[in-house]
Design an enzyme around this catalytic site. Structure first.
Site, PDB file in Angstrom:
ATOM      1  N   TYR A  51       0.838  -1.206   0.000  1.00  0.00           N
ATOM      2  CA  TYR A  51       0.000   0.000   0.000  1.00  0.00           C
ATOM      3  C   TYR A  51       0.873   1.257   0.000  1.00  0.00           C
ATOM      4  O   TYR A  51       0.645   2.185  -0.781  1.00  0.00           O
ATOM      5  CB  TYR A  51      -0.917  -0.010   1.224  1.00  0.00           C
ATOM      6  CG  TYR A  51      -1.793   1.222   1.336  1.00  0.00           C
ATOM      7  CD1 TYR A  51      -3.049   1.270   0.728  1.00  0.00           C
ATOM      8  CD2 TYR A  51      -1.373   2.341   2.049  1.00  0.00           C
ATOM      9  CE1 TYR A  51      -3.857   2.402   0.820  1.00  0.00           C
ATOM     10  CE2 TYR A  51      -2.170   3.480   2.149  1.00  0.00           C
ATOM     11  CZ  TYR A  51      -3.407   3.498   1.529  1.00  0.00           C
ATOM     12  OH  TYR A  51      -4.197   4.623   1.618  1.00  0.00           O
TER      13      TYR A  51
ATOM     14  N   GLU B 277     -30.118  -0.562  15.235  1.00  0.00           N
ATOM     15  CA  GLU B 277     -28.720  -0.336  14.852  1.00  0.00           C
ATOM     16  C   GLU B 277     -27.921   0.143  16.060  1.00  0.00           C
ATOM     17  O   GLU B 277     -28.446   0.847  16.921  1.00  0.00           O
ATOM     18  CB  GLU B 277     -28.642   0.745  13.761  1.00  0.00           C
ATOM     19  CG  GLU B 277     -29.550   0.502  12.575  1.00  0.00           C
ATOM     20  CD  GLU B 277     -29.698   1.754  11.721  1.00  0.00           C
ATOM     21  OE1 GLU B 277     -28.678   2.433  11.455  1.00  0.00           O
ATOM     22  OE2 GLU B 277     -30.835   2.069  11.321  1.00  0.00           O
TER      23      GLU B 277
ATOM     24  N   LYS C 192     -25.774   2.456  18.254  1.00  0.00           N
ATOM     25  CA  LYS C 192     -25.597   3.912  18.320  1.00  0.00           C
ATOM     26  C   LYS C 192     -24.114   4.185  18.573  1.00  0.00           C
ATOM     27  O   LYS C 192     -23.603   3.951  19.666  1.00  0.00           O
ATOM     28  CB  LYS C 192     -26.450   4.512  19.432  1.00  0.00           C
ATOM     29  CG  LYS C 192     -26.385   6.027  19.509  1.00  0.00           C
ATOM     30  CD  LYS C 192     -27.330   6.559  20.577  1.00  0.00           C
ATOM     31  CE  LYS C 192     -27.271   8.086  20.623  1.00  0.00           C
ATOM     32  NZ  LYS C 192     -25.951   8.597  21.014  1.00  0.00           N
TER      33      LYS C 192
ATOM     34  N   ASP D  64     -20.793   6.119  19.387  1.00  0.00           N
ATOM     35  CA  ASP D  64     -20.496   7.269  20.240  1.00  0.00           C
ATOM     36  C   ASP D  64     -19.449   8.134  19.551  1.00  0.00           C
ATOM     37  O   ASP D  64     -18.241   7.990  19.770  1.00  0.00           O
ATOM     38  CB  ASP D  64     -19.993   6.785  21.601  1.00  0.00           C
ATOM     39  CG  ASP D  64     -20.057   7.880  22.655  1.00  0.00           C
ATOM     40  OD1 ASP D  64     -20.682   8.918  22.383  1.00  0.00           O
ATOM     41  OD2 ASP D  64     -19.483   7.701  23.735  1.00  0.00           O
TER      42      ASP D  64
ATOM     43  N   ARG E  74     -23.250  18.649  12.680  1.00  0.00           N
ATOM     44  CA  ARG E  74     -24.651  18.880  13.024  1.00  0.00           C
ATOM     45  C   ARG E  74     -24.900  20.339  13.410  1.00  0.00           C
ATOM     46  O   ARG E  74     -25.882  20.940  13.040  1.00  0.00           O
ATOM     47  CB  ARG E  74     -25.060  17.972  14.196  1.00  0.00           C
ATOM     48  CG  ARG E  74     -26.542  18.126  14.566  1.00  0.00           C
ATOM     49  CD  ARG E  74     -26.822  17.579  15.979  1.00  0.00           C
ATOM     50  NE  ARG E  74     -26.469  16.192  16.123  1.00  0.00           N
ATOM     51  CZ  ARG E  74     -27.253  15.186  15.770  1.00  0.00           C
ATOM     52  NH1 ARG E  74     -28.439  15.433  15.246  1.00  0.00           N
ATOM     53  NH2 ARG E  74     -26.866  13.940  15.951  1.00  0.00           N
TER      54      ARG E  74
ATOM     55  N   TYR F 168     -25.413   5.820   8.054  1.00  0.00           N
ATOM     56  CA  TYR F 168     -26.625   5.108   8.477  1.00  0.00           C
ATOM     57  C   TYR F 168     -27.924   5.705   7.919  1.00  0.00           C
ATOM     58  O   TYR F 168     -28.996   5.152   8.139  1.00  0.00           O
ATOM     59  CB  TYR F 168     -26.722   5.083   9.999  1.00  0.00           C
ATOM     60  CG  TYR F 168     -26.528   6.435  10.661  1.00  0.00           C
ATOM     61  CD1 TYR F 168     -27.508   7.419  10.607  1.00  0.00           C
ATOM     62  CD2 TYR F 168     -25.339   6.737  11.322  1.00  0.00           C
ATOM     63  CE1 TYR F 168     -27.328   8.656  11.198  1.00  0.00           C
ATOM     64  CE2 TYR F 168     -25.148   7.974  11.920  1.00  0.00           C
ATOM     65  CZ  TYR F 168     -26.145   8.928  11.859  1.00  0.00           C
ATOM     66  OH  TYR F 168     -25.965  10.155  12.438  1.00  0.00           O
TER      67      TYR F 168
ATOM     68  N   LYS G 216     -35.447   2.476  14.684  1.00  0.00           N
ATOM     69  CA  LYS G 216     -36.189   3.243  13.675  1.00  0.00           C
ATOM     70  C   LYS G 216     -37.304   2.372  13.097  1.00  0.00           C
ATOM     71  O   LYS G 216     -37.087   1.183  12.828  1.00  0.00           O
ATOM     72  CB  LYS G 216     -35.269   3.663  12.520  1.00  0.00           C
ATOM     73  CG  LYS G 216     -34.142   4.603  12.901  1.00  0.00           C
ATOM     74  CD  LYS G 216     -33.279   4.902  11.684  1.00  0.00           C
ATOM     75  CE  LYS G 216     -32.079   5.750  12.049  1.00  0.00           C
ATOM     76  NZ  LYS G 216     -31.149   5.920  10.906  1.00  0.00           N
TER      77      LYS G 216
ATOM     78  N   LYS H 141     -30.667   3.943  25.422  1.00  0.00           N
ATOM     79  CA  LYS H 141     -29.336   4.158  26.010  1.00  0.00           C
ATOM     80  C   LYS H 141     -28.994   3.013  26.955  1.00  0.00           C
ATOM     81  O   LYS H 141     -29.775   2.656  27.841  1.00  0.00           O
ATOM     82  CB  LYS H 141     -29.295   5.492  26.771  1.00  0.00           C
ATOM     83  CG  LYS H 141     -29.606   6.712  25.913  1.00  0.00           C
ATOM     84  CD  LYS H 141     -28.641   6.891  24.758  1.00  0.00           C
ATOM     85  CE  LYS H 141     -27.295   7.396  25.177  1.00  0.00           C
ATOM     86  NZ  LYS H 141     -27.269   8.802  25.535  1.00  0.00           N
TER      87      LYS H 141
ATOM     88  N   CYS I 162      -0.382  11.982  57.564  1.00  0.00           N
ATOM     89  CA  CYS I 162      -0.253  12.201  56.119  1.00  0.00           C
ATOM     90  C   CYS I 162       0.643  11.144  55.483  1.00  0.00           C
ATOM     91  O   CYS I 162       1.745  10.886  55.975  1.00  0.00           O
ATOM     92  CB  CYS I 162       0.327  13.592  55.862  1.00  0.00           C
ATOM     93  SG  CYS I 162       0.626  13.940  54.113  1.00  0.00           S
TER      94      CYS I 162
ATOM     95  N   CYS J  96       4.055  13.154  54.176  1.00  0.00           N
ATOM     96  CA  CYS J  96       5.039  13.784  55.074  1.00  0.00           C
ATOM     97  C   CYS J  96       4.952  13.315  56.518  1.00  0.00           C
ATOM     98  O   CYS J  96       5.817  13.650  57.336  1.00  0.00           O
ATOM     99  CB  CYS J  96       4.874  15.304  55.029  1.00  0.00           C
ATOM    100  SG  CYS J  96       3.350  15.880  55.842  1.00  0.00           S
TER     101      CYS J  96
ATOM    102  N   CYS K  51      -4.027  17.502  55.673  1.00  0.00           N
ATOM    103  CA  CYS K  51      -2.702  17.489  56.291  1.00  0.00           C
ATOM    104  C   CYS K  51      -2.425  18.884  56.847  1.00  0.00           C
ATOM    105  O   CYS K  51      -2.581  19.887  56.142  1.00  0.00           O
ATOM    106  CB  CYS K  51      -1.643  17.112  55.260  1.00  0.00           C
ATOM    107  SG  CYS K  51       0.048  17.213  55.904  1.00  0.00           S
TER     108      CYS K  51
ATOM    109  N   CYS L 251       4.266  20.118  53.632  1.00  0.00           N
ATOM    110  CA  CYS L 251       4.023  18.745  53.177  1.00  0.00           C
ATOM    111  C   CYS L 251       4.470  18.580  51.723  1.00  0.00           C
ATOM    112  O   CYS L 251       4.071  19.353  50.846  1.00  0.00           O
ATOM    113  CB  CYS L 251       2.536  18.424  53.305  1.00  0.00           C
ATOM    114  SG  CYS L 251       2.060  16.860  52.552  1.00  0.00           S
TER     115      CYS L 251
END
Length: 659
Positions: free
Chosen positions: A34, A109, A111, A113, A132, A218, A281, A305, A398, A401, A416, A421
């Site tokens: 390629y 289908e 969805k 992200d 969009r 889609y 759909k 979802k 802590c 320290c 602390c 520290c």
């Protein structure tokens, strides 16, 4: 064979290879072959520019640098989908459809992200791509989208068509780009979706080309011109040469719809990219007008979802981190587990109360998810798997320290008490240098830790003494002349940062970026701020007793005063010129910013509002004048609509701020 024919043959070979590799996931030639074909084509196109073609696969390498994005008005609005979160809501969606269309069938289908995009072809050739935006007006991102290797520049039929799809970044590409950013000392992308969206809005298409973005299509604008069902549309897109996600189902009943959702929920754990739900759909396109639309969504489709993914893993240990203000945060060290696209080995436990309320113990098995799909969090202990684990006991010294820890009455966190520290110092340095504070490029977490360990950085003023050690720094692992020069230049530039950024960078307890701006507006020099009185501070809007006490306490400490005097001697900006408030309709108006904006971060939008005389609040109330709502705006938008408050979208906001 003529040169023109040879160039055409090479283009056809490379286009076919791109289709096999990026669309069909079935490469037929090696990467070496390629690369050789592409190299030969590039050389011939440079030698014979008279045969230039905008559809050549060499255009996917990038090279256009834009000043800004041109606006594009969508022929048909790019509407968002209404969400479904559970079976009850799915039943209601189905029943509503069934009342209009007896025994409806559906296309289910995945969805993806990613970032929605509209693709326009004329005579089968790619001519334009747009985001969009607000659904009606988007941004022309043609040159950046052209670099996506799975995008066909020439279709298999010479037709005029507009196609909708989703640009995304695979897990592999996301890991690669974040590794590169880490090596360059840049902030990491939070997730693949943000990485994809941020990449498409780069002004330099060469950068976009390196990000290895992908595409699934889609939908077709005016689909009835081409096919009669959504399933047929997907098959037709594939026939034209578009990348189409192979995981879709034809569904004939509500029960089959539920089964397909469960199938996709399991499938997503094995995929090489992120998906957050299932798009449902109605399959018959001729029913869409009959079913109609709401103001925001089509009624013939919805997005189911997925629940936030959770996994079972073991708490191997509970460790403690020291924050810049000295706050001690317990963290669970987990047996590594893959959740929502990444390997998780640590999760925040917030504070002592959180651990005790959930009764989390070392060696417990727990459910872990990503809060907001981003931050790993332990949500529940699996008590059936518990043996004889010891109950959690909060530390009293802590971890950095050894200083004594203190929990003040009414607070959930331990602090602390040691002002020197080392843990506080490191996180304080990281915060001071961060992008949201003094923006010192390349001085990130790892570099600060290294320079602290090597004793170059112990206090904030030490940052401005690093130029004394230029030669020594070049010898440190991971450093070199260019990196050191870049670091020292960024340190020098930080001296000009605004006064509020400096105050925020100091890490004063309870003083965030917004409070810092308020303080410098009232006290426009370091001398005035040092002398600020508690009784005056509490009269300032947005500054209550707790913040006022923090400010007064900080500037009473001689160590802090001496540090500020030292910083002033290095030339840091310690004054604030009040910005002239422009005559604008935002004057004295209160805004709430919610959702994801495409052209601004929320911080940037808030800053613009304040410069135009407006105020920004974190919650919606009757006193709110406007809600600036981006994508995926949630409860704040709902409350605004409930209260009848003016809602402004991003495009309107952009028009208003330019008036």
């Amino acid at each position: 064979m003529s040169i023109e024919t040879k160039i055409k043959n090479l283009r056809n070979q490379i286009n076919e290879a791109n289709y096999d590799y990026h669309t069909k996931d079935n490469p037929k030639i090696s990467d070496f072959q390629y690369d050789a074909l592409l190299k030969e084509l590039i050389e011939l196109e440079q030698l014979y520019p008279e045969f230039d073609d905008p559809s050549s696969p060499t255009k996917k390498i990038g090279g256009i640098v834009l000043d800004k994005f041109i606006k594009h008005t969508h022929k048909v609005p790019m509407m968002s989908l209404g969400n479904i979160f559970n079976e009850s809501e799915l039943d209601s969606f189905y029943e509503r459809i069934d009342k209009v269309i007896s025994n409806p069938t559906f296309a289910a289908e995945l969805k993806i992200d990613g970032l929605a995009v509209s693709l326009i072809y004329e005579s089968g050739k790619f001519v334009k791509a747009a985001t969009r935006g607000n659904g009606t007006i988007g941004e022309d991102v043609t040159e950046n989208v052209r670099t996506i290797k799975s995008l066909p520049l020439v279709l298999n039929e010479p037709i005029d068509i507009e196609v909708r799809g989703e640009i995304y970044m695979s897990h592999e590409a996301f890991k690669k780009v974040n590794l590169e950013r880490a090596n360059e000392g840049l902030d990491l992308f939070v997730n693949p979706r943000n990485a994809a969206a941020g990449s498409i809005r780069q002004l330099d298409s060469k950068i976009v080309a390196k990000r290895s973005l992908s595409l699934f299509t889609y939908a077709v604008v005016e689909p009835m011109l081409y096919q009669k069902t959504q399933i047929d549309i997907l098959k037709y897109l594939d026939k034209l040469g578009f990348p189409v996600n192979p995981h879709y189902k034809y569904v004939e009943s509500l029960e089959a719809l539920k089964e397909s959702i469960n199938y996709f929920d399991e499938l997503r754990k094995k995929l090489k990219y992120d998906t957050d739900g299932v798009v449902i759909k109605v399959n018959d396109l001729s029913t869409y007008d009959m079913l109609g639309f709401t103001a925001k969504h089509p009624k013939y489709a919805a997005a189911y979802k997925f629940q936030a993914e959770k996994q079972i893993t073991e708490v191997k240990d509970i460790i403690f981190q020291v924050g810049r203000t000295g706050v001690i945060t317990p963290v669970a060290e987990l047996k590594p587990v893959f959740i929502s696209g990444s390997l998780v080995s640590r999760a925040t436990l917030h504070n002592e109360d959180y651990i005790l309320n959930k009764d989390i113990r070392i060696n417990d098995y727990v459910y872990v998810h990503k809060a907001g799909e981003i931050i790993p969090e332990v949500i529940e202990v699996i008590f059936d798997k518990r043996n004889d684990q010891e109950p959690f006991k909060m530390i009293d010294h802590c971890p950095a320290c050894g200083g004594v820890l203190e929990r003040k009455l009414g607070e959930a966190d331990y602090y602390c008490t040691n002002p020197n520290c080392s843990g506080k110092n490191i996180f304080g340095l990281i915060h001071f240098a961060s992008r949201v504070a003094m923006d010192i490029d390349t001085l990130g977490e790892k570099v600060v830790e290294l320079l602290h360990d090597q004793t170059y950085l112990q206090t904030i003023p030490d940052i401005y003494k690093l130029n004394q050690y230029s030669n020594e720094l070049q010898e440190l692992p991971g450093f070199g002349k260019k990196k050191v020069e870049k670091l020292l230049d960024a340190i020098e530039n930080s001296k000009n940062m605004s006064f509020d950024k400096l105050i925020f960078g100091l890490g004063i307890k309870n003083v965030g970026a917004k409070v810092a701006k308020t303080l410098v507006n009232v006290y426009p020099s370091i001398e005035l701020l040092i002398d600020a009185k508690y009784e005056d501070l509490i009269t300032i809007p947005e500054i209550g007793p707790e913040i006022a006490l923090s400010v007064v306490s900080y500037f009473k400490d001689n160590n802090n005063i001496n540090m500020l005097l030292e910083l002033k001697s290095f030339g840091l900006n310690m004054t604030h010129e009040k910005e002239e408030i422009l005559e604008h309709e935002f004057n004295n108006k209160t805004f709430v910013v919610t959702g994801t904006l495409d052209s601004f971060s929320r911080t940037e939008a808030s800053s613009i509002i304040e410069k135009l005389g407006g105020k920004v609040s974190g919650s919606v109330s009757k006193k709110t004048d406007y809600v600036l709502a981006g994508r995926d705006a949630g409860s704040k938008l709902d409350k605004a609509l409930e209260l009848g408050i003016n809602v402004m979208d991003e495009e309107t906001f952009k028009v208003k701020i330019n008036e």
